[in-house]
Structure formats: C-alpha cells, structure tokens
Design a protein around this motif. Structure first.
Motif, mmCIF file in Angstrom:
data_model
loop_
_atom_site.group_PDB
_atom_site.id
_atom_site.type_symbol
_atom_site.label_atom_id
_atom_site.label_comp_id
_atom_site.label_asym_id
_atom_site.label_seq_id
_atom_site.Cartn_x
_atom_site.Cartn_y
_atom_site.Cartn_z
ATOM 1 N N ASN A 41 0.862 -1.182 0.000
ATOM 2 C CA ASN A 41 0.000 0.000 0.000
ATOM 3 C C ASN A 41 0.897 1.231 0.000
ATOM 4 O OD1 ASN A 41 1.142 0.040 2.505
ATOM 5 N ND2 ASN A 41 -0.769 0.094 3.662
ATOM 6 N N TYR A 42 0.325 2.342 -0.384
ATOM 7 C CA TYR A 42 1.036 3.623 -0.248
ATOM 8 C C TYR A 42 -0.009 4.723 -0.276
ATOM 9 C CZ TYR A 42 0.654 3.562 -5.366
ATOM 10 O OH TYR A 42 0.190 3.480 -6.644
ATOM 11 N N SER A 43 0.360 5.867 0.283
ATOM 12 C CA SER A 43 -0.628 6.945 0.347
ATOM 13 C C SER A 43 -0.528 7.830 -0.892
ATOM 14 C CB SER A 43 -0.385 7.777 1.602
ATOM 15 O OG SER A 43 0.858 8.428 1.482
ATOM 16 N N ASP A 94 -1.744 -9.378 2.562
ATOM 17 C CA ASP A 94 -2.353 -8.048 2.645
ATOM 18 C C ASP A 94 -3.576 -8.019 1.724
ATOM 19 O OD1 ASP A 94 -2.718 -5.387 3.174
ATOM 20 O OD2 ASP A 94 -0.608 -4.868 2.847
HETATM 21 C C1 LIG Z 1 0.051 0.200 4.967
HETATM 22 O O1 LIG Z 1 -0.257 -0.980 5.677
HETATM 23 C C2 LIG Z 1 0.383 -1.043 6.931
HETATM 24 C C3 LIG Z 1 0.138 -2.412 7.543
HETATM 25 O O2 LIG Z 1 -0.896 -3.093 6.910
HETATM 26 C C4 LIG Z 1 -0.121 0.092 7.802
HETATM 27 O O3 LIG Z 1 0.514 0.059 9.068
HETATM 28 C C5 LIG Z 1 0.194 1.412 7.105
HETATM 29 O O4 LIG Z 1 -0.340 2.485 7.826
HETATM 30 C C6 LIG Z 1 -0.368 1.435 5.691
HETATM 31 N N1 LIG Z 1 0.134 2.625 5.039
HETATM 32 C C7 LIG Z 1 -0.615 3.359 4.204
HETATM 33 C C8 LIG Z 1 0.074 4.522 3.561
HETATM 34 O O5 LIG Z 1 -1.778 3.098 3.971
#
Ligand SMILES: *[C@@H]1O[C@H](CO)[C@@H](O)[C@H](O)[C@H]1NC(C)=O
Ligand SMILES: *[C@@H]1O[C@H](CO)[C@@H](O)[C@H](O)[C@H]1NC(C)=O
Ligand SMILES: *[C@@H]1O[C@H](CO)[C@@H](O)[C@H](O)[C@H]1NC(C)=O
Ligand SMILES: *[C@@H]1O[C@H](CO)[C@@H](O)[C@H](O)[C@H]1NC(C)=O
Ligand SMILES: *[C@@H]1O[C@H](CO)[C@@H](O)[C@H](O)[C@H]1NC(C)=O
Ligand SMILES: [Zn+2]
Length: 553
Positions: free
Chosen positions: A156-158, A215
């Motif tokens: 994942n990424y924002s 995930d």
């Molecule tokens: C991505 O996933 C991780 C664990 O699943 C989480 O802690 C994190 O906040 C997430 N990051 C974003 C940018 O969504």
C-alpha cells in the motif's frame, strides 16, 4: 594549403573505404541515416602537429559560435540508453568505425554528468533511476513512481507518496505524449512514465497476488493494468515495445501463439482498444508490416506490442532474417514522432534503447555495442525530423555497468577482439571485459587458469566476454553517467548534478509541471540562429566539398 591537402588525403581514404567484415552495414536502415565510417587516418596526417592544432581551432570556433537557445521547448524528446555507460559509448565508436568517430548525440552542444545513486543504494537499478529522471525524485531500489517512503515489499502507499512523471506534466499543458522502448512496455523504464508501484516486478496480477497475499486489502494494481487505466496512461497517444505476456490471461495467446501470464481472465490489449476507441481511433499492431502500413493521420492512439517479452536484439533480428517482422528502434521512433507531431501544442516522447543493458548483463559486448549504435541512429533520425528552434532533445542513461575498455590495443584494432598481446599468464585477453557476470568461466576455466581465447570466434553475436567475479547476471556500475542536450535550454544541462534534476530542467525549458507558470524574459531565436549543434555539421560538409575540389585541382 598544405594542411588542406592532408585533409583531403584523409577524406579520400574515408570515402574509398566504407565497409569491412566487422562493421557490416545494416541492410534495412535508410543509408541516409548511416553514420559515416571514418576509416584509418594515416600516420602521415596525424604525425603533423598542424593537424591537431587545426582540429583544436575548429573546436574552439564551434564553441565560440554556441549561443544560448532560450526559446520555449514546444517539444521534448528524451532518449534513454539503458545501461549506456561512457565506456559503452566509447567502445561503440570503434564498433562503428574508429576512435575519431562521434555517435550522433556526441555532436550535441551541451554535456553534463549526473550522480545516479538512489535513496537506499549506492549502485541503482532502472526503477529508482527512472523515477529520478522522469519524476524528479530519487526513491528506493525497485520503486516505480513512488517516493522513498515506500518500501518495495509494501502493498500500500498513500496519495502523498505518488511521484508523477514529466509525462503527466506535459499532458496537463495539452501536449501529446508517447513511450517507445525495446523492452517490455511494463518494464522499469517505460513503466515509470505512466505507473506507480512499490516494486518493479509487479507487472501482472498474479505476481501481486502472490507478493501481497498477506495483505488482502491491497489496492495496488499491476503495471499492465495501469497501462490501460491510469490517468496518465490513458492519454498516451503512442505506446510501442514488447511484452504481451503481462497483458493477457494465461489461457490467451498472442499472434505468435505465446500465452500470457495473467490469472484474472483479462485481455488488456482488447480492453485498451475498447477504452481508447471511446476517445478517438485506436489501433493495435503486432507486426512490422502493420507499422509500415499505418495511416498516421487516421490514428489517434497507437499500441504496438511486437513480442511476447522484450523486443529481439537487433543482431538477432538480422541474423534470423526477421527484419520484415520486427521493427527496429529507428522505425518505432520515426513513427512515434510522426504521430506526436500532429499535436499543435507540442509533445513529450520517451524513447528507450533498453537492451544495451540486457546485453551487458549477459556479458554480450557485441550486442550491447550494436544496440547502442541503433540507439544513436534513432537519435540522428529524431534530430533530422525536428528543429533546434522548438525541440529539446536530451540523451542520457540510467546507470553504468561494470564494463571496461582496456589494455593497450593498437589504433584501429577490432575492439571486440584481444589487445594483441599476452597477460602475465602468457594468454591473450580481450579489450572489452567485465568485473563480474556469466563470462567468469573464461577466467576460471582450466583448474583456475584462464581459458585460451586465441582461436575464439569473436564474430559470434552472443560471445560472452570475460568477467572476474562469478555472477549469473552482470551488475550495474555506480559511477556517473552523461547527459547530452540539444535545443532550447540545453545549456542548463552542463556541470555535475543529481539525476533527479533532469526532468526539472526539461520542465523549465518546456514550461510544464513545476515550471508551467514560468515567465519568459529572453529574446527568442529563429531558424539557423538556434542551430548551435548543426553549425558543426554544416561547416564540416562545406569543408569536405572544398577539400575535394582542392585535391583534384
Ligand atoms: C500500509 O499498511 C500497513 C500495515 O498493513 C499500515 O501500518 C500502514 O499504515 C499502511 N500505510 C498506508 C500509507 O496506507
Ligand atoms: C516520509 O517519511 C518521513 C519520515 O518518516 C516523513 O517526515 C514524511 O512526511 C514522509 N513523507 C510522506 C510523503 O509520507
Ligand atoms: C484465466 O486463467 C485462469 C487461470 O488459468 C483460468 O482459470 C480462467 O478460466 C482464465 N479466464 C479466461 C477468461 O480465459
Ligand atoms: C562457460 O559456460 C557456458 C555456459 O555454461 C559454456 O557454454 C561455455 O563453454 C563455458 N566456457 C568455458 C570457457 O568454460
Ligand atoms: C595452469 O597454469 C600453470 C602455470 O602456467 C600451469 O603450470 C598449469 O599446467 C596450468 N594448469 C592447467 C590445468 O592448464
Ligand atoms: Zn540492468
């Protein structure tokens, strides 16, 4: 008069002797695009101090003629020679005919050097470097169009971690855009133009499902899917390269009968056609003949995928008589420019010579030089099709390789053979070699002794050159690589800077992206006033004519 006579002797030799068995003329390239083979310059010429002084004078005169072209770059073409280190460029001069020769882009007026390291690695890969030279931000090894805050194992990424490339900056100002490569279209360099992915290998859904199986909420789409549905990919008017494998389900075949690798039932080629036909006339092609017959005026969107995987090496295309099936980089570049020149707002085009790198990874020195030569011809063609007045052409590489050009071979020796003398083990050694890679078994062949290469077939296109450290794939190198510029604002490319500065300079020149609002304060140049690079060619052509006249009178 005396020196003129020497020049004409030189030219006489050059004109009389244009071909030999080690530098065969490619039979399917327009002769007008062939780089002149400058042949052995006789010692009687180079032994004269005056010869060198005159050369220096010409160089200085050309430098003094250089003007700062501060026009707005209506068009920008970025040529990326993947893995094209400076030693690769130098050795390719020999492959094409001689030490004195310059590749097309070496005649550009402005050069600089960039540091190619990534945020987490000293020696980079093609993903983090592409995010730098297309998106203007360094990131991590394997990262495509995302910031260094995203790790390659993250599913994942924002939104804040998205790095948009210059392709989007150009589209936002109404420019046409295109991507051409000799690799798979979903490979690291082209992907960085239109996609965002923590890991470069996530080219199809099956790879992501496996990598992100822990995930299940992952929203990340594979790179092939992004080629059809991403905001910036949707606007690409030209897409050409190889790689049907990540576009088709594993029950679907391309026109060569090769199955895809997707497991989601999708045929992304058909989806691309369906989506793009909503906006204009979309055409999919998979064969050179279709490219030859393409009606550019009646095509709004072009997708050309000519291979299941990467496009073939040019030498393999020629050796297997496939020149009527597989388009070379020059032809793809020519068609892409014609397609994009239809847009009156101008265009941005990325052209990758992607297999220079692959050949080095296999220690195939000849193939790497040959791919570089084809890359140089594509640039020469682009230069002929455009004008310095409104088109910025940037030629660079992403990273180096551990490829050396060494020993003390005699002038004009075949660079692909040995240095002509023995090493301390009484065996010959190659002029071109590698610090690591699959060619290592030449080094440890006979119970630790090197193999004797004296009777080797150096003309074999897939001969692996010697390497020291045993590795199945040769590695990249970490030192600087060059940037060559011609056209508006190309003088900003001089010096030593970060690789991630490159797209910002292109954006400045074209007034797009972060520089869309830049106010122009300089006087534009027109016609030949802008032609700082071509000045050199013209002077030389006039010189040749006058010398031939002098010689025969
Ligand atoms: C991505 O996933 C991780 C664990 O699943 C989480 O802690 C994190 O906040 C997430 N990051 C974003 C940018 O969504
Ligand atoms: C990246 O990480 C740094 C350090 O944790 C943080 O300060 C910064 O805001 C992050 N940037 C983004 C775009 O998430
Ligand atoms: C796609 O491939 C999967 C996995 O092999 C298969 O189960 C499915 O039937 C295929 N779907 C289509 C539409 O061909
Ligand atoms: C090196 O390995 C290749 C591939 O296994 C083999 O074809 C070649 O003969 C070997 N060369 C030497 C010198 O041992
Ligand atoms: C290796 O080289 C040494 C020194 O030249 C020589 O004495 C020896 O016979 C060679 N061994 C093989 C297997 O060729
Ligand atoms: Zn590589």
């Amino acid at each position: 008069m005396v020196t003129l006579k020497y020049f004409s002797v030189l030219l006489f030799i050059a004109l009389a002797n244009t071909e030999d068995e080690f530098h065969p003329k490619p039979n399917n390239v327009d002769p007008a695009l062939e780089i002149t083979n400058i042949k052995p310059i006789h010692k009687t010429i180079e032994g004269h101090n005056l010869y060198w002084t005159e050369h220096a004078q010409r160089y200085i005169e050309d430098q003094l003629k250089l003007t700062k072209n501060t026009n707005k770059a209506k068009n920008v073409i970025m040529f990326l020679g993947d893995g094209m280190s400076i030693s690769t460029v130098a050795a390719t001069r020999m492959y094409l005919g001689g030490e004195e020769l310059s590749l097309s882009f070496e005649k550009f007026p402005h050069y600089g050097l960039v540091k190619p390291y990534c945020v987490d690695r000293q020696v980079p890969d093609s993903a983090c470097t592409a995010t730098a030279f297309l998106g203007g931000a360094k990131n991590n090894y394997r990262g495509i169009g995302v910031t260094a805050n995203v790790s390659s194992s993250q599913c994942n990424y924002s939104d804040e971690d998205v790095v948009h490339s210059i392709v989007k900056w150009a589209q936002d100002e109404g420019k046409a855009t295109g991507v051409v490569t000799t690799t798979r279209i979903t490979h690291a360099t082209p992907a960085s133009a239109y996609a965002h992915s923590p890991h470069r290998d996530w080219e199809n859904n099956a790879v992501i499902s496996s990598a992100c199986r822990n995930d299940p909420n992952s929203q990340i789409k594979d790179i092939a899917h992004q080629l059809v549905y991403n905001e910036e990919a949707k606007k690409l008017r030209v897409i050409m390269g190889g790689g049907t494998r990540h576009m088709l389900n594993n029950t679907m075949q391309n026109d060569e009968g090769r199955y895809g690798e997707r497991t989601d039932g999708r045929n992304l080629i058909e989806e691309w056609l369906e989506e793009r036909n909503k906006e204009g006339k979309a055409v999919y092609i998979s064969h050179k003949q279709q490219l030859d017959e393409l009606d550019v005026d009646k095509t709004d969107f072009l997708l050309g995928l000519f291979e299941h995987d990467h496009c073939m090496y040019r030498l393999d295309v020629l050796n297997n008589g496939l020149q009527n099936q597989e388009p070379l980089l020059t032809l793809m570049t020519e068609t892409a420019i014609k397609m994009l020149q239809k847009e009156e707002n101008g265009f941005f085009l990325l052209v990758e010579g992607g297999r220079i790198d692959h050949a080095h990874h296999s220690n195939y020195a000849r193939k790497s030089l040959d791919e570089t030569a084809e890359f140089s011809r594509a640039i020469e063609l682009a230069k002929l099709m455009t004008s310095d007045e409104d088109t910025l052409i940037v030629v660079t590489s992403d990273h180096s390789h551990v490829f050396t050009y060494s020993g003390y071979p005699y002038r004009h020796d075949d660079v692909l053979k040995t240095t002509g003398y023995t090493a301390d083990d009484d065996l010959r050694f190659e002029t071109l070699s590698y610090a690591n890679g699959p060619g290592y078994n030449r080094t440890y062949a006979n119970e630790g002794n090197r193999s004797d290469i004296i009777n080797d077939d150096f003309t074999h296109v897939s001969r692996r050159y010697s390497a020291m450290v045993p590795l199945s794939s040769e590695t990249h190198g970490g030192e600087d690589i060059a940037v060559y510029g011609s056209g508006p604002w190309s003088h900003l490319f001089q010096g030593s800077y970060e690789q991630s500065d490159i797209p910002l300079v292109m954006a400045y020149a074209a007034k797009i992206g972060p520089y869309a609002e830049r106010v122009e304060t300089t006087t534009p140049c027109t016609g030949s006033d802008c032609d700082s690079a071509n000045g050199v060619f013209v002077t030389f052509a006039l010189l040749i004519i006058s010398l031939i006249v002098v010689y025969f009178t």
